[in-house]
Design an enzyme around this catalytic site. Structure first.
Site, PDB file in Angstrom:
ATOM      1  N   SER A  73      38.410   9.518 -16.124  1.00 55.35           N
ATOM      2  CA  SER A  73      39.218   9.849 -14.939  1.00 55.35           C
ATOM      3  C   SER A  73      38.767   8.963 -13.790  1.00 55.35           C
ATOM      4  O   SER A  73      37.708   8.340 -13.865  1.00 55.35           O
ATOM      5  CB  SER A  73      38.992  11.307 -14.539  1.00 55.35           C
ATOM      6  OG  SER A  73      37.724  11.436 -13.910  1.00 55.35           O
ATOM      7  N   ASP A  74      39.531   8.933 -12.716  1.00 52.03           N
ATOM      8  CA  ASP A  74      39.008   8.318 -11.501  1.00 52.03           C
ATOM      9  C   ASP A  74      38.103   9.358 -10.816  1.00 52.03           C
ATOM     10  O   ASP A  74      38.048  10.527 -11.207  1.00 52.03           O
ATOM     11  CB  ASP A  74      40.142   7.808 -10.603  1.00 52.03           C
ATOM     12  CG  ASP A  74      39.660   6.684  -9.690  1.00 52.03           C
ATOM     13  OD1 ASP A  74      38.437   6.561  -9.479  1.00 52.03           O
ATOM     14  OD2 ASP A  74      40.494   5.930  -9.164  1.00 52.03           O
ATOM     15  N   TRP A  75      37.453   8.916  -9.780  1.00 48.39           N
ATOM     16  CA  TRP A  75      36.399   9.678  -9.063  1.00 48.39           C
ATOM     17  C   TRP A  75      36.884  11.094  -8.680  1.00 48.39           C
ATOM     18  O   TRP A  75      37.754  11.230  -7.829  1.00 48.39           O
ATOM     19  CB  TRP A  75      36.069   8.869  -7.815  1.00 48.39           C
ATOM     20  CG  TRP A  75      34.923   9.298  -6.977  1.00 48.39           C
ATOM     21  CD1 TRP A  75      34.918  10.307  -6.073  1.00 48.39           C
ATOM     22  CD2 TRP A  75      33.632   8.696  -6.934  1.00 48.39           C
ATOM     23  NE1 TRP A  75      33.707  10.374  -5.463  1.00 48.39           N
ATOM     24  CE2 TRP A  75      32.890   9.392  -5.969  1.00 48.39           C
ATOM     25  CE3 TRP A  75      33.014   7.638  -7.607  1.00 48.39           C
ATOM     26  CZ2 TRP A  75      31.576   9.064  -5.655  1.00 48.39           C
ATOM     27  CZ3 TRP A  75      31.704   7.320  -7.292  1.00 48.39           C
ATOM     28  CH2 TRP A  75      31.005   8.018  -6.337  1.00 48.39           C
ATOM     29  N   ALA A 127      38.859  12.994  -9.963  1.00 46.28           N
ATOM     30  CA  ALA A 127      40.308  13.212 -10.071  1.00 46.28           C
ATOM     31  C   ALA A 127      40.672  14.418 -10.935  1.00 46.28           C
ATOM     32  O   ALA A 127      41.743  14.997 -10.761  1.00 46.28           O
ATOM     33  CB  ALA A 127      40.987  11.963 -10.623  1.00 46.28           C
TER      34      ALA A 127
END
Ligand code: BGC
Length: 734
Positions: free
Chosen positions: A267-269, A271
C-alpha cells in the site's frame, strides 16, 4: 512438515517458500505483511528490536545511508527471530541514491529510454551499497496537470513514452538478476489513477472511465510489469469512490489475472486505514479485510493488518488462503533479491561505492540530454567574444535546490551549481558576476518542521529586497550577456506540492522584469519540477533553457550547453500552458464535435505555449519526402521521411511518429498519439532516412476487456518535429 528446508539454497525457491509457510504461525505470517517506518533515530528505538525478534515486522522503510545500523537490525531478524526470516529494506530512490540525476520528466525528454536505464542501474548499485533491496520507483503516473506537484516524478504526459521509460527504469534497477547484489527490486507506483486528482490537489479523488484507464493510465504499468517489475504500490486516490488500495478490479482482475503479475503489492503510506477516512470502510479491521482481499499484500505503516487480521481469520471473515498467498508473494521477492542467502551488506564498502567518476559523468551527460532549449534568437551557444557574464537569480548558486523533489541520500555539498560550472568552464577568460537578486520565496526565512508545518525563522535576517534588486540591475548593466536562473523552489514540488498558480515564486518576476529592462541579451535557465506559465519570460528572453531539477551535475551539464561544447537535443515531456486555467492540458486529447475557435473568451489560446515533443537544437533540421510505403510480402506498410541538417552545427533531431485512428466504434481515439521516435544525429549538410513500420503495436489500442485490438480503416499518420507540427498523411489499414 515438508522435507525441504527453506534455508537450503540448492532447493527451488517455490519449494523453499512452501516449506517456510508451513512452519509459520498466523502472527509470523502477518508480520511479513507489516512494513514499519524506521524513523530518524540513531540508534534505533529498542522496541523495534523486540518486534523484529518476535517476527512482527517484515520490512522497514529505511531513511538515510546507515548500512551498519541496517545490518544490526537484520541480525536480530536473521539470528534472533524464531524462523530467521530476513527483513526487506525499502526507500524512495527516485532520481538517484547518492549520485542525484535530473528528475524523471527531464530524463524522459531525452527520448532515450536507455539513459534512464543507465541512471537507475547506478542508483541500484549505490542503494544496494547502503543496504537497500527495494526502491519505491519508478513512478508510472502521467503528467497531465501541472498543478499537481508529483508531475515532477513522472515520465511526462504521454503513455507511450512513459511506458518505454518506465520499462527501462525497471531494467536499470533490476538488471537480469535483482539478487545479484548490484541490482534490487523496483516498485511501480502509484497504481492507479493517482495522477488525475481534482483541481490538481494531491491525494484527491478521481473519475476515470475504463476506456481512459486502459489506454492512458495502464499502458505504462503494463509495460513495466512486462519488463519484470517485482513489486507494485497501490495509490492513495479513490476511483469512482473505491480507494485504490481496496480496488479488486485493478489489483486482482487486471494485475494478477490479466497481466499474470507474480510479485507483491504494497500500500502507500498509511493508505490501508485511509479507506476509513474515505468513508469506504467502517473501521481499521474492515479496511484491512477489504484491502487484503482486493489484492493489496503488504501494509505500509498503518499496522492494521497485523493488529486486526488474526481475529478475522479466526472468525472466518478473511480466508487463511488469502493471507498465505500474500505472504507467498512477499517471501518470493525476498528470495528473488537474494536476502535469504546474503542478508547483510558490507558496510565498509559503502564510501567506495558512491559518487564514482563514471556516475558523475553519466549525471552530467543526463543534464545535457534532458535540458530543453525552448527559445534561441542566436545568443546560444555564447559567442567567444563575450567577456562579461552576469549570472542573476536565486537558482544560480544554490546547491540544495538542484537536488529536486526527492533526494535519496544526495547531499548539497555534492552539487555543482551553475555558478561553479560556468567558472570551471570559462576560467579567467570571462568575468562572471554572481548575484542572487531575490529569494525563491516571498518569505525566505520560512523553515519546515518535522511534522511538515512551516514557521518563520527569526534568526535569519530579512532580505533587503531593494538592495538585492539594485545589485542585480547594476550587474546586468555591466555585462555583455545576462544568464538568469529562475524557477520554483523544490519544496513546493513533488508530494503535497500542489499549486494554484504556475508562475515564478517570490519576487522573481519583478527581478526578471527589472533585469530585462537593462537591455542586455538575457538567457533564462528555468529550474522547476513542472511546466510553468512564463509568458513574459519566454517573450523577453533571447534564449530559454528549461533545466527542470537537474541534480548534482547541474552546473557542469548546463555550462556544456551554454558554451556550445555540447548541443541541446531534449524535448518537452509535458506541454507548457499559457495560463493555469488551461490545465489539465495535454496533446493527446479528443477532438470534440464543436470547435472553440482556439481561444477562451478572455483571449487566452486553448493551445499550449509549447506542445509535448517540442525542443530546439543549435542547428536546423528539415523534413522532406514524407510518405507511406506499402509493405511487401506480408510486411507492414512503413511511414518514411528524409531528415536533413540544413544548419551550420551538428545536432540530434528527435523524429516523432504520431497516429490518429479516424473512426473507432469501440470509443473515440485521441487527436494524436505518439507511437514511435528516433534520435537522428547529423552533421551539417547530412541527411538520413527514417522508417517507421506501421505495425499492430503502432496502430492498436486496448479495449475495455483489456485485449489489444487493431481495426481496419483510415488513420492519420504524422512524422513530425513535435505533437503539433507537420501535416498528416492518410493511411488505410486493410
Ligand atoms: C508516497 C510514495 C512513497 C511513500 C514512501 C508516500 O507518501 O506517496 O510515493 O513511496 O510515501 O515514502
Amino acid at each position: 512438515m515438508s522435507t525441504c528446508c527453506y534455508k537450503d539454497s540448492s532447493k527451488p525457491v517455490e519449494k523453499r517458500i512452501k516449506d517456510l509457510i508451513g512452519r509459520m504461525t498466523v502472527e509470523e505470517k502477518l508480520g511479513q505483511l507489516n512494513q514499519i517506518y524506521r524513523g530518524s533515530d540513531n540508534p534505533l528505538p529498542a522496541e523495534f528490536a523486540i518486534q523484529v525478534r518476535n517476527g512482527e515486522i517484515g520490512s522497514f522503510i529505511w531513511g538515510y545511508a546507515q548500512p551498519e545500523l541496517r545490518n544490526q537490525m537484520q541480525r536480530v531478524a536473521v539470528e534472533e527471530s524464531r524462523l530467521g526470516i530476513p527483513l526487506i529494506f525499502g526507500m524512495d530512490i527516485i532520481h538517484g541514491a547518492r549520485t542525484i540525476f535530473p528528475i524523471a520528466p527531464a530524463m524522459a525528454g531525452a527520448f532515450e529510454p536507455e539513459l534512464l536505464e543507465r541512471a537507475q542501474a547506478v542508483a541500484a548499485k549505490e542503494a544496494r551499497a547502503q543496504g537497500l533491496e527495494w526502491v519505491f520507483a519508478p513512478m508510472c503516473d502521467l503528467a497531465r496537470d501541472a498543478r499537481w506537484g508529483r508531475v515532477a516524478e513522472t515520465c511526462g504526459e504521454d503513455p507511450y513514452l512513459s511506458a518505454l521509460c518506465n520499462a527501462a527504469q525497471v531494467r536499470g534497477f533490476q538488471g537480469d538478476d535483482p539478487g545479484s547484489g548490484e541490482h534490487l527490486a523496483a516498485c511501480l507506483k502509484h497504481y492507479v489513477g493517482y495522477s488525475s486528482p481534482r483541481g490538481g490537489r494531491d491525494y484527491s479523488d478521481t473519475e476515470i472511465t475504463e476506456w481512459t484507464l486502459r489506454n492512458a493510465h495502464l499502458p505504462s504499468f503494463h509495460a513495466a510489469i512486462n519488463a519484470g517489475a517485482l513489486t507494485v504500490m497501490s495509490s492513495f486516490n479513490a476511483i469512482g469512490g473505491i480507494p485504490a488500495v481496496s480496488n479488486r478490479h485493478t489489483l486482482t482482475e487486471i494485475l494478477r489475472e490479466e497481466w499474470k503479475f507474480k510479485g507483491f503489492v504494497v500500500s502507500d503510506w498509511n493508505a490501508v486505514i485511509e479507506a476509513v477516512s474515505w468513508g469506504y470502510a467502517k473501521d481499521h479491521a474492515e479496511a484491512a479485510r477489504l484491502a487484503i482481499c482486493a489484492g493489496n499484500d503488504m501494509d505500509m505503516l498503518s499496522t492494521s493488518y497485523y493488529r486486526t487480521l488474526a481475529k478475522q481469520i479466526e472468525d472466518g471473515t478473511v480466508p487463511m488462503a488469502v493471507v498465505d498467498e500474500a505472504v507467498r508473494r512477499v517471501l518470493r521477492v525476498k528470495f528473488q533479491v537474494g536476502l535469504f542467502d546474503r542478508p547483510y551488506v558490507d558496510a565498509a564498502a559503502y564510501e567506495s561505492a558512491i559518487l564514482r567518476p563514471e556516475y558523475l559523468a553519466l549525471a552530467r551527460e543526463s543534464v545535457v540530454k534532458s535540458t530543453v532549449l525552448l527559445k534561441n534568437e542566436g545568443v546560444l551557444p555564447l559567442s567567444r567574444k563575450i567577456r562579461k557574464i552576469a549570472l542573476i537569480g536565486p537558482f544560480g548558486d544554490d546547491q540544495t535546490e538542484m537536488l529536486g523533489c526527492w533526494q535519496g541520500n544526495g547531499e548539497p555539498k555534492d552539487v555543482v551549481t551553475l555558478a561553479s560550472g560556468l567558472k570551471d568552464k570559462f576560467g579567467s577568460k570571462i568575468s562572471l558576476a554572481v548575484v542572487k537578486g531575490c529569494s525563491v520565496s516571498t518569505e525566505p526565512r520560512m523553515k519546515m518542521l518535522q511534522d511538515g508545518s512551516t514557521v518563520i525563522d527569526d534568526s535569519v535576517p530579512m532580505d533587503n529586497a531593494e538592495i538585492m534588486l539594485k545589485e542585480a540591475e547594476s550587474a546586468a548593466k555591466n555585462a555583455d550577456v545576462v544568464i538568469m536562473a529562475v524557477g520554483e523552489p523544490k519544496g513546493i514540488t513533488g508530494e503535497g506540492g500542489s499549486r494554484a498558480t504556475l508562475t515564478l515564486t517570490g519576487r522573481q518576476q519583478e527581478l526578471f522584469d527589472a533585469v530585462a529592462r537593462c537591455g542586455r541579451p538575457v538567457v533564462t535557465i528555468v529550474f522547476s519540477g513542472r511546466t510553468l506559465t512564463l509568458t513574459e519570460v519566454f517573450d523577453k528572453s533571447a534564449a530559454v533553457l528549461f533545466a527542470w531539477q537537474p541534480g548534482i551535475q547541474a552546473g557542469n551539464g548546463l555550462a556544456d550547453l551554454i558554451s556550445g561544447d555540447a548541443a541541446p537535443s531534449a524535448r518537452l515531456s509535458m506541454s507548457v500552458p499559457y495560463e493555469v486555467g488551461q490545465v489539465p492540458l495535454y496533446y493527446n486529447h479528443y477532438v470534440t464535435g464543436r470547435r472553440s475557435g482556439g481561444v477562451y473568451r478572455d483571449g487566452v489560446p486553448t493551445a499550449a505555449r509549447f506542445w509535448f515533443g517540442y525542443g530546439l537544437t543549435y542547428t536546423k533540421f528539415e523534413y522532406s519526402d514524407i510518405k507511406i510505403v506499402s509493405g511487401k510480402k506480408g510486411k507492414p506498410a512503413e511511414a518514411v521521411a528524409a531528415i536533413s541538417n540544413k544548419g551550420r552545427r551538428k545536432g540530434v533531431e528527435t523524429v516523432q511518429l504520431y497516429i490518429r485512428q479516424l473512426a473507432c466504434n469501440e470509443g473515440a481515439r485521441p487527436m494524436q498519439e505518439l507511437r514511435g521516435f528516433k534520435r537522428v544525429a547529423l552533421k551539417p549538410g547530412e541527411s538520413a532516412e527514417v522508417r517507421f513500420p506501421l505495425t499492430s503495436e503502432v496502430l492498436g489500442y486496448v479495449d475495455r476487456k483489456g485485449k489489444t485490438r487493431v481495426d481496419k480503416g483510415d488513420f492519420h499518420v504524422w512524422i513530425a518535429h513535435h505533437a503539433r507540427s507537420g501535416e498528416p498523411l492518410v493511411y488505410s489499414h486493410k
